[in-house]
Design an enzyme around this catalytic site. Sequence first.
Site, short mmCIF file in Angstrom:
data_model
loop_
_atom_site.label_atom_id
_atom_site.label_comp_id
_atom_site.label_asym_id
_atom_site.label_seq_id
_atom_site.Cartn_x
_atom_site.Cartn_y
_atom_site.Cartn_z
N CYS A 74 -7.38 19.13 30.41
CA CYS A 74 -8.38 20.37 30.15
C CYS A 74 -7.35 21.71 30.03
CB CYS A 74 -9.47 20.47 30.98
SG CYS A 74 -10.76 21.61 30.33
N HIS B 269 -12.04 15.26 29.97
CA HIS B 269 -12.11 14.77 31.32
C HIS B 269 -12.02 13.44 31.34
CE1 HIS B 269 -12.03 19.12 33.15
NE2 HIS B 269 -12.65 19.06 31.88
N GLU C 183 -11.51 11.51 34.11
CA GLU C 183 -11.62 11.20 35.27
C GLU C 183 -13.13 10.91 35.71
OE1 GLU C 183 -11.75 16.09 35.50
OE2 GLU C 183 -10.80 14.40 34.49
#
Length: 535
Positions: free
Chosen positions: A381, A507, A509
């Site tokens: 990001c 993102h 994750e």
Amino acid sequence: MAKHIFVTGGVVSSLGKGLTAASIGMLLESRGLKVRLQKFDPYINVDAGTMNPFQHGEVYVTDDGAETDLDLGHYERFTHTIVDRHSNYTTGKIYNTVISKERKGEYLGNTVQVVPHITNEIKEAIKSVSAADVDVVITEIGGTVGDIEGLPFLEGIRQFGFDVGKQNVLFIHLTLLPYLRASDEIKTKPTQHSVGKLREIGIQPDILICRTEKPITEEMKSKIALFCNVEITSVIEEKDVDFSIYEVPLVFIEQGLDTLILKKLRMRTKRRDISRWRELIKTLLKPKHEVEIAIVGKYIRLQDSYKSIYEALIHGGIENNCRVRLRKIHAEDIETQGAKKLLKGVNAILVPGGFGERGIEGKIQAINHARMNKIPFFGICLGMQCATIEFARNVCKMKDAHSTEFRPDTPFPVVSLMEEQKKISNMGGTMRLGAYPCKIAKKTHAHKAYQKTNIAERHRHRYEFTNRYLEEFKKHGLIFSGICPSGELVEIIEVKDHPWFTAVQFHPEFKSKPTGAHPLFRDFVASALKSKNET
């Protein structure tokens, strides 16, 4: 009808209700049941989107674009549950719905009150995740019993228990048994008071889970059972785990928690199978390799601010049979002490997301250090935006290149506000949120990781790469390996002739699990291990 489990907390906050709920979900799934999880948060914010990471931790984003509590990350990492905007309700969200209905005249002139109107809306929120194919719904109540703001939620679940019948509802209360070092004693009185407060509200817990530093005796269990009006077999010890949060389900298995839950809910299931989970714990405890990865961020001082990133790195380590040691570096410290000093000896560098100008130059210096010294780098990001700025300044020779978020008057606005964001004034829920598709170019690090050309990842941002600089960057060797299908937005960039330099606008994750690391985190850790072995 689905069975319902409600998880409440007492004595102090941050006891781990989310991990407890997620672990219970994982164990029930291992028995062949389908579970859904949700959380009620008693704060008045409509969602977590505008909350300070130093106060609240990370904001977890769902596929459908909800900005939610970080506990939903635990739910997805531990189970196969679907999390969406119905998985997280706040006081603000509930009241906002009720007030909207009142303004539309849906209450037919009645006086709108906490009971029954707010509590009815809370019960509707519980039902929103109770689909026909769901066996068990686990609902976590945020905060601590006794907090004034949590009372409507507790009243709502009390009523819900009567509505659906006691045989379909289970109340689990997570509490703390403080250990006093001076007297070498574990004290049960706070738990007694916490359960007493819950019973005053009208909820009798069926199971008590007691967090403790030290093992508790049978005599102590008997005392808790007597004063809290539960069976001694329903007092569960949750001793602090030594190494990893992923050990928590095994602690519960030792205590027979899943068997107890199924007995109380009168459910028959198949035999538990957690063989895969036990294997990953073995890898975590005794890995063959070890690497050190630097996280250069601006919210480093709070553990939960980058919770999903830390966990995704652990997952990447599991798939590489490797322990990942984290060197957490405050971006502003690099500005004063230099990247060379603070990043010396690390095997890879990750720059995560964030908002605001503080620490930006430190992040850019860290990225420059990774690029110039061929150290594996992963930008996420804002990390990708900083990588773009670094490349513009130092490779494309665009002096003073910047993002318009930080320098509106920059001569080279290589990162700028997205066009559809320019007319938006409200801050909450207005970013580019949720899952969006991306096309991946072949013969890139991204394609090697994903092994496909079409993916979808979760986003949370307002600023993007400025497309008019696309050809200039390509000319200087930047690879645009991921682009949204319309061709308007850059999603992934890579640096040519570098061992592993990848940055993404989304993102990743949020889609990583201990049983299946996200491919980018898996390959990032692999590149760190390779870098270490070649040094």
